[in-house]
Design an enzyme around this catalytic site. Structure first.
Site, PDB file in Angstrom:
ATOM      1  N   ARG A   1      -7.317  14.215   1.760  1.00 22.97           N
ATOM      2  CA  ARG A   1      -8.839  13.806   0.848  1.00 22.97           C
ATOM      3  C   ARG A   1     -10.171  14.842   0.789  1.00 22.97           C
ATOM      4  NH1 ARG A   1     -11.167   8.981   3.842  1.00 22.97           N
ATOM      5  NH2 ARG A   1     -10.566   9.963   5.596  1.00 22.97           N
TER       6      ARG A   1
ATOM      7  N   ASN B   1      -9.630   6.848   1.076  1.00 19.49           N
ATOM      8  CA  ASN B   1      -8.439   5.552   1.358  1.00 19.49           C
ATOM      9  C   ASN B   1      -8.526   4.672   0.998  1.00 19.49           C
ATOM     10  OD1 ASN B   1      -6.899   8.566   2.650  1.00 19.49           O
ATOM     11  ND2 ASN B   1      -7.587   8.660   5.024  1.00 19.49           N
TER      12      ASN B   1
END
Length: 776
Positions: free
Chosen positions: A24, A42
């Site tokens: 990320r 996520n």
């Protein structure tokens, strides 16, 4: 105000190993660099991304995602959808709760990949040895590139609240790192420091605290140096540790652990010290230093005087690893000598993961206990790897590898639509289970032999634990065809519970399919499946099998001549019994008159009389075609091993003495489908009578086995040859078979990521169901 119509929105669903690896923050940095807006987060399926910008920039973003992804990540699939712009003002990293899969109309099945535990990265290693760093000498240092994963996760998505770190609130400094997209600790779920994280304690055998923090580590090192046995709680469970140089300490550990001969694993402080004791190739060095950091089997140096012979008796190989957690690095930096680091358990039991449990189960072994307060969710052993034919072969798949999935081989027929919902329970020895869904097979960590109640309980826990992570419910259950295996009997119970079919799979058929899956090979193939024991379809014990696998069928096309095993299960631990069965098959009652037979001398007259009655009356003397038992028989005839204390001991010792410069082999017959070993046994007995060196006899026997492979391959004519089963853990046998098959124009394949032993059965069982034919 109307939105700019030249701006487009791209939605990406990325599946693979993309959680817990810094994916990320990588996406954030890339999107920011390209001046794109949107978000990343996520989900239970992987990583979800929405980005807005000019189409050209979005295409560049998509391409660079795959090219520049973090080194420990794996992208298996990217699903892209073009949408109308909604006018995002910036790019942000959203928490996992912000947007759910169901909100986006995505199927809710959890399929995000749980990463294995990873060895300490260079950055973290530098910090724990930097006096000016706030994590100096802190044994639980980690970041998104390393540290615990599978051993601490309870559920998906991979967030701190779903791990055992939930009970360790981060201090302001750690929280600042955790929330900074430019930090390598951004959303590193186990992130901690000495002020807020787990701590060490040294206990005596009654659980009394002797020391805490760094003092506990220093005192532990001192006790090891004094010759004490320490139980140390690590990443996936406890190790039992002693000074590998101290013969008395090693012998004492063997006695207390009830492990008289099986080699112990070693941990060395440095690669340089490993090189002083072992031969290390470039590939073996890469394995030792890899994020997986497995135990690697290395050949001892010819003039090795250390470690003592008690570490690896009558074996030219050492199982060696480097420190792989900050705790191990700090300990080994103090000790500066190799230690035995073997699993913290009794024989046939799972490793201990809880300190109170360790006091009870290991109290009669360890003198003291180095523990910490970070809970371990599931036991995860050290993985073991051996280089075969210039490729790594995983012999025990656990830490660093499990539970990463395998993708299905191309063109594999699907018996269950979408390959969803297959639970495969493996075998009885070296057990591992597998979940098959979403065109992937998730193979669990090594569970072990299901001989004891604690082992069977751990087997059930792993099924429940891995299934729970993925909210998995089976649509079909696969098991070994042996009706008396605990795993097979439990499969029937689960089948009734879930009201789904239970499909038994023949043992060696599963072995061949696992090798095919490991190498991404589709039929037709000729599978060579050699091991110690497998339930045969004709009521005998198979283990020397040649199986032809077609697209929609399979058949046994050749096998070794069956011989009796007097005493049945007793023969597995007594190679001398396998040898008697072989000799009986040739000589019958006349075997008593064999001159100077070391096998006969290994029995008392009373034992011989009793076994002769068993053989003559066919009492408790099941027939077997097993190459594993054939290895046992030859080891007994050569007086290399008459009684074994662990599985495969006789074969290992027979391999260890062979002369690799010998090219000769023995004669054998092929009568229809049966490979007759009688000419070879007769020649071996003659060589023994002529006192030919045992090293040459062993080599000729190994070469004979290879020539049987070539002979059957030429008869069958299939080009793709699979080498599978526990016997192909033998380095000389595997590499010579590969060489000879290639010389004759065949394409041999052997195992890499899936163990060739019974640890890979669950993968083959899953494939058997997908082939949608009778698994038997």
């Amino acid at each position: 105000m109307a939105l700019d119509q030249t701006i487009q929105r791209l939605f990406l669903k990325i599946r693979g190993a993309v959680q817990g690896v810094g994916f990320r923050p990588f996406v954030y940095r890339l999107a920011t660099e390209l001046k794109l807006r949107g978000w990343v987060h996520n989900s239970v399926q992987g990583v979800l991304i929405e980005v807005e910008g000019q189409q050209e920039q979005l295409e560049i973003f998509r391409q660079r995602l795959e090219i520049e992804k973090p080194p420990r990540s794996q992208i298996h699939h990217i699903e892209a959808t073009w949408l109308d712009s909604v006018g995002y003002k910036e790019f942000s990293i959203r928490t996992s709760e912000t947007t759910s899969a169901s909100d986006l109309g995505i199927k809710s099945l959890k399929s995000a990949i749980v990463l294995p535990d990873l060895a300490t990265c260079p950055d973290c290693l530098g910090e724990i040895f930097a006096p000016s760093d706030r994590r100096d000498r802190y044994p639980f240092t980690n970041c998104t590139n390393c540290g615990p994963r599978y051993s601490i996760i309870k559920a998906l998505p991979y967030d701190r609240r779903h791990t055992t770190m939930h009970d360790f609130p981060m201090c302001p400094a750690c929280l600042s790192e955790y929330t900074d997209p430019l930090s390598r600790r951004f959303h590193a779920q186990p992130n901690a420091c000495p002020d807020c994280g787990p701590q060490l304690e040294l206990w005596d055998g009654n659980g009394k605290v002797l020391a805490g923090g760094d003092r506990a580590l220093v005192e532990t090192a001192a006790q090891i140096a004094e010759g004490k046995i320490l139980a140390i709680k690590g990443l996936g469970g406890f190790h039992l540790v002693v000074d590998a140089r101290n013969r008395v300490a090693v012998q004492q550990l063997r006695q207390r652990k009830q492990r008289p001969h099986k080699p112990f694993a070693l941990m060395y402080p440095s690669l340089a010290q490993i090189r002083s004791d072992c031969m290390v190739s470039e590939l073996e060095e890469n394995l030792l230093r890899s994020p997986e950091a497995p135990i690697v089997l290395l050949h001892k140096q010819s003039k090795l005087k250390f470690p003592c012979e008690d570490v690896s008796p009558r074996n030219p190989y050492l199982g060696v690893m480097l420190p792989y957690t900050p705790l191990h690095h700090l300990l080994m930096a103090i000790l500066q000598f190799p230690i035995v680091a073997t699993s913290g358990n009794l024989a046939d039991e799972p490793i201990c993961i809880d300190e109170r449990e360790a006091l009870e189960r290991l109290g009669n072994i360890a003198d003291a206990f180095l523990v910490h307060d970070r809970p371990i969710v599931r036991p995860v052993d050290d993985s073991m790897v051996r280089v075969m034919g210039d490729r790594p072969m995983v012999l025990r798949r656990a830490r660093g590898y499990a539970p990463l999935p395998l993708t299905l081989p191309p063109l594999m027929p699907r018996g269950i639509k979408g390959s969803e919902g297959i639970l495969a329970l493996g075998g009885h020895l070296k057990n591992a289970i597998a979940l098959g869904f979403d065109s992937q097979i998730f193979l669990s960590q090594h569970i072990g032999d299901l001989e004891t109640i604690p082992a069977f309980e751990n087997f059930q826990f792993v099924i429940s634990s891995l299934s729970s992570i993925y909210e998995f419910q089976p649509k079909a259950i696969a098991c070994d065809a042996h009706p008396d295996y605990r795993s097979s009997q439990f499969a029937q119970k689960l089948g009734q519970q879930f009201k789904v079919p239970v499909i038994p799979v023949q043992h060696h058929y599963a072995h061949v399919l696992s090798c095919m899956a490991d190498n991404q090979i589709s039929p037709p193939v000729l599978g060579i499946a050699w091991d110690g024991t497998g339930y045969g379809l004709d009521g005998t014990i198979w283990g020397g099998e040649f199986l032809s696998i077609a697209e929609t069928s399979w058949e046994r096309v050749a096998y070794f001549r069956p011989f009796p095993l007097p005493g049945g299960e007793k023969a597995v631990k007594q190679p001398r019994r396998a040898a008697l069965g072989i000799l009986w098959g040739i000589f019958g009652e006349r075997l008593r008159s064999l001159p100077n037979s070391k096998t006969l001398q290994a029995f008392s007259a009373q034992e011989l009389n009793a076994i002769a009655v068993m053989l003559s009356k066919h009492l408790n003397s099941p027939l077997t075609s097993s190459v594993g038992r054939l290895f046992d028989a030859i080891a007994s005839l050569l007086d290399v091993c008459q009684q074994a204390s662990f599985e495969g001991q006789a074969a290992m010792e027979l391999e260890s003495i062979l002369d690799q410069g010998i090219e000769a082999s023995y004669e054998f017959d092929i009568l229809g489908e049966v490979i007759n070993w009688s000419p070879a046994i007769a020649a071996i007995l003659q060589d023994l009578e002529y006192q030919l060196p045992l090293s040459q006899i062993s080599a000729k026997f190994h070469n004979t086995l290879v020539e049987t492979i070539v002979a059957v391959a030429e008869r069958v004519g299939t080009s793709q040859i699979m080498l599978t089963g526990g016997c192909f853990q033998n380095k000389y046998l595997t590499e010579r078979a590969v060489q000879r098959l290639r010389q004759e124009g065949f394409a041999p394949f052997w195992h890499q990521q899936v163990p060739p032993n019974d640890g890979g059965l669950a993968v083959g069982q899953t494939i058997a169901i997908l082939r949608d034919i009778s698994a038997l």
